[in-house]
Design a protein around this motif. Structure first.
Motif, short mmCIF file in Angstrom:
data_model
loop_
_atom_site.label_atom_id
_atom_site.label_comp_id
_atom_site.label_asym_id
_atom_site.label_seq_id
_atom_site.Cartn_x
_atom_site.Cartn_y
_atom_site.Cartn_z
N GLY A 165 0.77 -1.23 0.00
CA GLY A 165 0.00 0.00 0.00
C GLY A 165 0.80 1.28 0.00
O GLY A 165 0.23 2.37 0.09
N TYR A 166 2.11 1.18 -0.06
CA TYR A 166 2.94 2.38 -0.16
C TYR A 166 4.23 2.03 -0.88
O TYR A 166 4.63 0.86 -0.93
N ALA A 167 4.88 3.06 -1.44
CA ALA A 167 6.14 2.85 -2.17
C ALA A 167 7.34 3.18 -1.29
O ALA A 167 7.20 3.76 -0.21
N GLN A 168 8.52 2.81 -1.77
CA GLN A 168 9.74 2.95 -0.96
C GLN A 168 10.03 4.40 -0.56
O GLN A 168 10.63 4.65 0.49
N ASN A 169 9.67 5.35 -1.41
CA ASN A 169 10.05 6.72 -1.08
C ASN A 169 9.38 7.20 0.22
O ASN A 169 9.90 8.07 0.90
N HIS A 170 8.22 6.60 0.56
CA HIS A 170 7.61 6.92 1.85
C HIS A 170 8.58 6.58 2.99
O HIS A 170 8.66 7.31 3.98
N LEU A 171 9.33 5.49 2.83
CA LEU A 171 10.22 5.03 3.91
C LEU A 171 11.46 5.91 4.07
O LEU A 171 12.13 5.85 5.09
N VAL A 172 11.80 6.67 3.02
CA VAL A 172 12.98 7.53 3.13
C VAL A 172 12.81 8.49 4.30
O VAL A 172 13.66 8.58 5.20
N ARG A 173 11.71 9.22 4.30
CA ARG A 173 11.49 10.20 5.38
C ARG A 173 11.25 9.50 6.71
O ARG A 173 11.78 9.91 7.74
N GLU A 174 10.44 8.43 6.66
CA GLU A 174 10.12 7.73 7.91
C GLU A 174 11.38 7.21 8.59
O GLU A 174 11.57 7.35 9.81
N ARG A 175 12.30 6.62 7.82
CA ARG A 175 13.49 6.03 8.44
C ARG A 175 14.52 7.10 8.81
O ARG A 175 15.27 6.93 9.76
N TRP A 176 14.56 8.19 8.04
CA TRP A 176 15.41 9.31 8.45
C TRP A 176 14.95 9.85 9.81
O TRP A 176 15.75 10.06 10.72
N HIS A 177 13.65 10.06 9.92
CA HIS A 177 13.11 10.55 11.20
C HIS A 177 13.39 9.56 12.32
O HIS A 177 13.64 9.96 13.46
N ARG A 178 13.33 8.26 12.00
CA ARG A 178 13.59 7.26 13.03
C ARG A 178 15.03 7.37 13.54
O ARG A 178 15.29 7.21 14.72
N CYS A 179 15.96 7.66 12.63
CA CYS A 179 17.35 7.86 13.06
C CYS A 179 17.45 9.03 14.04
O CYS A 179 18.12 8.94 15.07
N ILE A 180 16.78 10.13 13.70
CA ILE A 180 16.83 11.30 14.60
C ILE A 180 16.16 10.96 15.92
O ILE A 180 16.65 11.32 17.00
N ASP A 181 15.04 10.26 15.87
CA ASP A 181 14.32 9.90 17.10
C ASP A 181 15.16 8.99 17.98
O ASP A 181 15.16 9.11 19.22
N LEU A 182 15.88 8.05 17.38
CA LEU A 182 16.71 7.14 18.16
C LEU A 182 17.85 7.90 18.84
O LEU A 182 18.23 7.58 19.98
N PHE A 183 18.39 8.88 18.14
CA PHE A 183 19.46 9.70 18.75
C PHE A 183 18.90 10.45 19.97
O PHE A 183 19.55 10.53 21.02
N SER A 184 17.70 10.98 19.82
CA SER A 184 17.07 11.67 20.94
C SER A 184 16.83 10.72 22.10
O SER A 184 17.11 11.04 23.26
N MET A 185 16.32 9.53 21.79
CA MET A 185 16.05 8.56 22.86
C MET A 185 17.35 8.15 23.57
O MET A 185 17.39 8.01 24.79
N MET A 186 18.41 7.96 22.77
CA MET A 186 19.69 7.59 23.39
C MET A 186 20.12 8.66 24.40
O MET A 186 20.56 8.34 25.50
N TRP A 187 19.97 9.93 24.02
CA TRP A 187 20.43 10.99 24.93
C TRP A 187 19.54 11.10 26.17
O TRP A 187 20.02 11.48 27.24
N HIS A 188 18.27 10.81 26.03
CA HIS A 188 17.44 10.78 27.24
C HIS A 188 17.91 9.68 28.18
O HIS A 188 18.00 9.87 29.39
N HIS A 189 18.21 8.52 27.61
CA HIS A 189 18.74 7.44 28.45
C HIS A 189 20.11 7.82 29.02
O HIS A 189 20.42 7.51 30.18
#
Length: 609
Positions: A165-189
């Motif tokens: 139901g979606y193409a790969q380009n949707h995942l570009v932004r989603e996974r980029w944001h996930r990288c930023i979110d994981l960095f934020s979570m790491m720093w909270h920990h």
């Protein structure tokens, strides 16, 4: 002495743009800029973490940590005397200030909350720390598992057969944001336990200063020395590899100044023995070579895994020592015996059972939390962050493939908000079957910023800005950066500049003389010779092999719990940290006397510059 309220450093509004880099502010978000009201506040240059001008993307390594530090101190644990840390950027340099709590009623109200919240963590520290390591390990694995979409001509057939139901380009932004979110979570920990660790040490430190007014700062620190921590493991792995090289008869391969690839080629030619050694090294690399040559705050401070220069420059000395029969051990048992002697000596001075019980309880807590204070660096700043930068480079390669940037690493010259836009351009181009639109603009921006960073690197930033503060109550500011009222006094009056003497914190005991080796960049650590005295702005954990070569350490930045101070104590060598100007006043080759008992560095053959 001038009254503190009358002194001031240059005001933020008085700092002018560096000629040739007038457009520096375009590299950073608007919320990092000084405002008119900031002239009434005290700021100090965080050269410990940000010793170089910040590339645009790397400014996230200030933005995210300060969101986490403040959240933990001000909102989660309700530290009584401090809120969070604010940061600003001027001419590419990061200045910070801590927001103190000065109202006594407010301090008392927050203390009640702090005791309830922090008490839970202190009482359950071991279990929480075990869970913490599992959480960080999961974050690292998730970063590694993120797949940057390939964006082929046709999407995978599976997208059809599974009715995705979606193409790969949707995942570009989603996974980029996930990288930023994981960095934020790491720093909270990261800061979840760190501020509590510093807090426990500050309470014990202040108790000792009250009970034993004459006790030196480092004597308090030595009561928690000799505790094995994981941050020394990368260096220990090199020593194991050195001993293995001797056992396998490969010691002749490891010669000074040889390149890593040349040594590996020789090992390959040595048959089974060489293969066995390389296999052992490969096993050690994950995770122990995930240490960067900095402290994780700059994308270009690559890890040992990215560049084997640091480990392979340390190995020849370790191999030589191993062949000579040196056990290559740190003096941990000696430190433990010494710390128990110090504890017994000072404990005997306490007059009441109540004071002795309080002393025992606070010291015990410090020893429980201390391993985290040093170990978190490996998990967070090094292991996670090295893997995270590697993943970001894959996104850079995607931008390069579509022609937005010329090189994958150019992604680090865009703000992370701007990378979002560049990736959107790629997503649109792939979807439309056209080409990217922003390439010319982005490449011009990148070229301009590279030139500005080179210009800003020549700027000598003031150590502090604004009026001298009424109070500094943040535990991290005191213990990590070494910024106290005395430090500020020295900065303001230049009291630590006198002839051939430089003063700082007496971080690790002992007095030695030797030849100075001044390092201004992590890329120079291969220049350090046996028996020299290391003089650096700040040190990082990946410098561990260097501590096996030097006789003493001197740093511009740092307090009693800074990395240089902790490691020097664990290696049993004198150290003076937080000097402010050692790298400016000392030249490589000068003879020095380092007095780690009194915090004095003496230039023996002439005045400092």
């Amino acid at each position: 002495m001038t009254d503190a309220s009358e002194r001031t450093f240059p005001l933020p509004s008085e700092i002018t743009d560096v000629p040739g880099a007038e457009n520096w502010a375009s590299m950073y978000p608007a919320f990092t800029r000084f405002r008119p009201g900031d002239d009434q506040r005290f700021w100090f240059y965080n050269s410990m973490h940000f010793p170089e001008p910040m590339p645009a993307f790397d400014a996230i390594t200030a933005e995210v940590p300060y969101t986490a530090i403040g959240a933990n101190t001000a909102r989660l644990f309700a530290f009584p005397t401090t809120l969070g840390i604010e940061h600003r950027i001027v001419n590419g340099r990061v200045y910070i200030t801590a927001n103190p709590v000065l109202d006594e009623d407010e301090v008392a109200r927050r203390l009640q909350e702090f005791e309830r919240r922090a008490g839970h963590y202190y009482e359950n520290w071991d279990d929480i720390y075990t869970g913490w390591k599992a959480r960080i390990d999961a974050l690292i694995r998730e970063v590694d598992d993120i797949e940057v979409p390939a964006l082929p001509e046709l999407d995978d057939l599976d997208a059809i057969t599974s009715a995705r139901g979606y193409a790969q380009n949707h995942l570009v932004r989603e996974r980029w944001h996930r990288c930023i979110d994981l960095f934020s979570m790491m720093w909270h920990h990261h800061t979840e336990l760190l501020m509590l660790g510093y807090g426990a040490y500050v309470v014990f430190f202040e108790f000792c200063k009250t009970a034993f007014p004459e006790i030196p700062d480092q004597m308090v620190a030595r009561m928690v020395a000799g505790i094995d921590v994981i941050m020394y493991r990368p260096d220990e792995e090199l020593k194991k590899l050195a001993r293995l090289a001797v056992e396998l008869g490969l010691d002749d391969v490891f010669v000074e100044d040889a390149r890593a690839d040349a040594i590996l080629a020789q090992l390959e030619a040595r048959g089974e023995a060489g293969s066995q050694w390389v296999k052992a090294m490969d096993e050690a690399r994950d995770p122990w070579f995930n240490v960067s040559t900095g402290d994780g705050f700059y994308h270009h401070h690559r890890s040992w895994n990215d560049d084997l220069t640091v480990p392979f420059s340390a190995l020849p000395r370790y191999v030589r020592l191993a062949k000579e029969g040196d056990p290559l051990l740190r003096p941990t048992e000696q430190l433990q015996e010494e710390r128990e002697r110090i504890v017994a000596e000072y404990r005997s001075l306490l007059q009441t059972d109540e004071d002795r019980a309080a002393f025992d309880q606070m010291l015990g807590l410090c020893r429980v939390v201390f391993p985290y204070v040093e170990d978190h660096k490996f998990y967070c700043e090094h292991w996670f962050t090295s893997r995270w930068y590697a993943k970001l480079r894959e996104f850079g390669a995607l931008l390069q493939r579509f022609g937005v940037v010329e090189q994958a690493d150019d992604i680090f010259h865009l703000q992370h908000y701007e990378v979002d836009q560049a990736l959107a351009d790629v997503m649109l181009a792939w979807a439309a079957g056209g080409s990217v639109v922003s390439a010319e603009h982005v490449q011009a921006v990148v070229a301009d910023r590279k030139q500005m960073l080179a210009t800003l690197a020549e700027w000598n930033p003031p150590p502090a800005l604004g009026p001298v503060p009424e109070a500094l109550n943040d535990p991290a500011v005191k213990m990590l950066w070494g910024v106290t009222s005395e430090t500020i006094e020295a900065w303001a009056t230049a009291a630590n500049v006198s002839g051939n003497e430089i003063r700082g914190y007496a971080a690790s005991p002992g007095v030695v003389e030797g030849t100075a080796r001044v390092l201004r960049s992590v890329n120079e650590i291969g220049e350090v010779l046996d028996g020299e005295i290391l003089v650096a702005t700040v040190t990082a954990p990946s410098w561990g092999p260097v501590f096996g070569k030097i006789r003493a350490a001197v740093s511009d930045i740092g307090g009693t719990m800074s990395h240089a101070a902790i490691v020097a104590r664990e290696y049993g060598m004198p150290a003076v940290v937080g000097t402010g100007q050692a790298t400016e006043r000392i030249r490589t080759g000068q003879r020095l006397r380092v007095d780690g008992d009194r915090g004095i560095v003496t230039i023996l053959d002439g005045d400092g510059r």
